[in-house]
Structures are given as structure tokens and as C-alpha cells.
Motif scaffolding. Structure first.
Motif: not given
Length: 406
Positions: A312-318, A320-338
Motif C-alpha cells: 500500500q505504501r508503494l501505491g497499490m491501495k485499491y 486491498f480496498s472496497d474500490e478494487a476492480d478484480l473483475s477479470g478474476i471472478t467476473g464480479k466487482p468489489n472483490v478485494k485481496v484480504s
């Protein structure tokens, strides 16, 4: 950024794109660019991890961490994707994304060969809540490009989930890493895991007969006893007058080498602050080969990192947050890395318990014509960086403050 098809990605993995041995001069452009950028990331990551006041010894694999988050880019979209790309030190104008994936594939495939004399296990996995489903394209790409797995898991029973993940890593490393994760939460949805196991043999093993118990000076007030291995031999080394440190390159079997960096007493922090790809390249250009008396402590270290805060300190914030867009992994929005879990294990010893012949003792004499052989003794805090020479990626970076601490 242009998106390429899976077919185009696979073209990057054809044999003609394999990185050649150093000095052949036919290395593909994209591979060289990614090596440079990944080295920048490695030193940036080292400084952030080493700055944690709760850590004394430090061990991690910059290659392991960068590869698992590069893998995640296969399913990240929009701002989440941009932050991952920039946080890993890649530059949109310098490297096409699919060239990055191709380069990581080459590195991981080369290092994980089962017939390698040097034991190097680098692995990535993604564990996702079983109620979600991985996109087939993403799953295929992570297997093809990163030799990684995407696995369903139930986080509701945290103990069972931890056991499943730990058993997975234990199996992948032949029992060398029995525990890779702890502290799961029942609300976790996606856990990224990467691990590295480095167990290498020195090209010229240190004979156990010369191993002696001696003092290691942790700081001005703390001294511990360590088993110090010794050898007189030809090594690449230098003394950096500007940074007040010794640098010694110790080759492993095959194409691996370890760089041992010994700051003068009280200079560790200054050397850490100065570490960079440019400094490392200066050492490579300035190093000379000659005989030295080399003393290195035996030690075995393992360390668990949840790298979420560092990244996160290197700028990778989204991501890990509710703003994550990892829809290419699950096809669903709002899935983040826990959680982003990293486990590294390093073992440094004589490098061989069987010898074909007894070692030969060499006498030492001083004269006006023959200067005395330098003695470089790692009896105070030092830094160790190991890597694969032709691939020029840093596999392990470590700071050893107390070699008796696990």
C-alpha cells in the motif's frame, strides 16, 4: 496500454525468447527492460521492509512478491490495474504488460526445474472463497504463465482454511516449509500466497573442519556465539570506500551467487539507505578477484510477511480496498485481496558434509613483494543478496542482525 490475446502472450514463451546465458548478446529487449525495472522494485521493497522497527533480521524474495502481484494484473482492471503496474515499478512506456508476463514465465520456469542442483522453489497461489468462481481465462493464464494455482476455499472455518493452505505449501516444498500462513479471518475472501525456498550448495564448499565457534557482535552491547565457517580462496570482492563496506561474491553451484555486504561497525543503516540498482551495478563493475580469508556465520532463517501494508505504501491501495476492480478474476466487482502472504526460508552452512579428501592447510607469510591476504570476517550485522546470474533477478534479500535468531 494495448491488450494482447492469449495467443500473442504464448508467442513470448516460445524457445527463441528464452534468455540466453550472460554475454551472448541476443537477449530480447523486453527481458532486459524488465530485469532493470524489477531490480528497482527489489531495492525499494528492501528499504520499506527493513525500515520496520519490529524486525531485526529480514528475509524475503523480491522475485516472489513481484511475480505474485504481476500475476494478479492478469485479472485487475482500470485504476486497480494501473496501481499494480506502477507499484511494481513498471513503466507504461517501457514495457508492454504481456512482455512482463512472458519474462516472469521464463524466470519461474528456469528456477523451478526439478533437476537443478540448486534447490530453488518459487511458487504462487491464489485462494478464493468457494462461493465465488474463478474466470476460466484467468485460471488458464496463471497456470500457463506463472505455474500457479487458483484454489477454492472456505474461510468460515479459519483453522481448516489455514491447515489447507499450509498443507498445500508443505506439499509443494517437500515439507521444507511446514507453515506458511497464520491469522486468517472468517471474512477473508481472497488470499494471495507466495513462497520461496532457497537451499543452495557453494561451488567451493567450506570444509567443516575449519568451522569454529566465535563471537558475533550484534551491537555495541550484545555479543552472541556463532559457528563461523572459513575458507581461504579466490573470490570476487571489493571495499567500497564511499559506503564503508566490504562486498564479497560467493558463487553457488550452477548459475547462482550470493553477495555478502559487510558494513563497517555502525554503518549498516547508511549502507541500507544507499542500496540501489546503480550502487549494485557499480560493485559489479569494480569487483576484483583475488585470494582472501573469508569467514561467514552459519545461520538458518525463515520469515512470514503480510506485505499488504508495504505494498500500500508503494501505491497499490485499491487492490486491498472496497474500490478494487478484480473483475477479470471472478467476473464480479468489489472483490478485494484480504491478505498477501509471503514466506521465505534461507539456510547458509558449509555446503557439503562429505569430502573426498582432507583439506590442505596453506601457510601465510609477509614480504615486501607479497602483500598479506585480506581477511573479511562477517562477525557483525550484514546484508545478503542472492540471485541467478544469467536471469539477473534477485531471488532472496536478507539482513542478518543476529544469526542465532530464527
Amino acid at each position: 496500454m494495448r491488450n494482447r490475446s492469449t495467443v500473442e502472450i504464448k508467442k513470448l514463451l516460445e524457445p527463441q525468447h528464452q534468455p540466453p546465458a550472460e554475454g551472448q548478446g541476443t537477449e530480447p529487449k523486453h527481458f532486459k527492460k524488465i530485469v532493470i525495472l524489477n531490480a528497482e522494485f527489489a531495492f525499494r521493497l528492501y528499504k520499506l521492509i527493513a525500515s520496520d522497527p519490529s524486525l531485526q533480521n529480514v528475509i524475503f524474495s523480491p522475485l516472489g512478491i513481484s511475480s505474485v502481484f504481476s500475476m494478479l494484473m492478469l485479472g485487475a482492471k482500470n485504476e486497480t490495474h494501473r496501481q499494480l503496474f506502477n507499484g511494481l515499478a513498471f513503466n507504461l512506456s517501457d514495457a508492454e504488460e504481456n512482455e512482463i508476463h512472458g519474462a516472469f514465465n521464463q524466470v519461474i520456469h528456469t528456477l523451478n526445474q526439478p533437476n537443478n542442483i540448486t534447490q530453488m522453489n518459487i511458487g504462487n497461489a491464489l485462494f478464493i472463497e468457494e462461493s465465488l468462481q474463478l474466470e476460466p481465462k484467468f485460471l488458464n493464464n496463471v497456470k500457463t504463465l506463472y505455474e500457479a494455482d487458483g484454489l477454492p476455499i472456505s474461510f468460515r472455518n479459519t483453522t481448516a482454511a489455514e491447515n489447507k493452505i499450509n498443507d498445500y505449501v508443505k506439499n509443494k516444498t517437500n515439507g521444507k516449509i511446514p507453515q506458511a500462513i497464520q491469522g486468517l479471518d472468517e471474512n477473508d475472501v481472497m488470499v494471495l500466497l507466495d513462497y520461496v525456498l532457497s537451499k543452495a550448495r557453494w561451488r567451493n564448499p567450506f570444509h567443516p573442519i575449519f568451522t569454529k565457534e566465535t563471537d558475533f557482535f550484534v551491537d555495541a552491547n550484545t555479543t552472541v556465539k556463532v559457528n563461523m565457517v572459513y575458507q581461504k580462496g579466490d573470490y570476487d570482492f571489493l571495499h567500497d570506500e564511499d559506503l564503508s563496506c566490504w562486498v564479497v561474491r560467493v558463487p553457488y553451484d550452477e548459475d547462482y551467487a550470493a553477495w555478502f555486504i559487510l558494513p563497517d561497525m555502525g554503518k549498516l543503516k547508511a549502507v541500507e539507505n544507499a542500496l540501489s540498482r546503480q550502487v549494485f551495478m557499480k560493485w559489479i563493475a569494480s569487483i576484483k578477484t583475488d585470494k582472501i580469508h573469508l569467514h561467514i556465520p552459519k545461520f538458518s532463517m525463515s520469515q512470514f510477511h503480510d506485505v499488504k501494508d508495504v505494498l500500500q505504501r508503494l501505491g497499490m491501495k485499491y487492490v486491498f480496498s472496497d474500490e478494487a476492480d478484480l473483475s477479470g478474476i471472478t467476473g464480479k466487482p468489489n472483490v478485494k485481496v484480504s491478505k498477501a502472504v509471503h514466506k521465505a526460508v534461507l539456510d547458509v552452512h558449509e555446503g557439503g558434509t562429505e569430502a573426498a579428501a582432507a583439506p590442505v592447510m596453506e601457510s601465510e607469510f609477509d614480504s615486501d613483494q607479497v602483500p598479506p591476504t585480506p581477511t573479511i570476517k562477517f562477525d557483525r550485522p550484514f546484508i545478503m543478496i542472492s540471485g541467478h546470474k544469467p536471469l539477473r533477478h534477485f531471488t532472496v534479500m536478507a539482513r542478518v542482525i543476529d544469526p542465532t535468531a530464527k
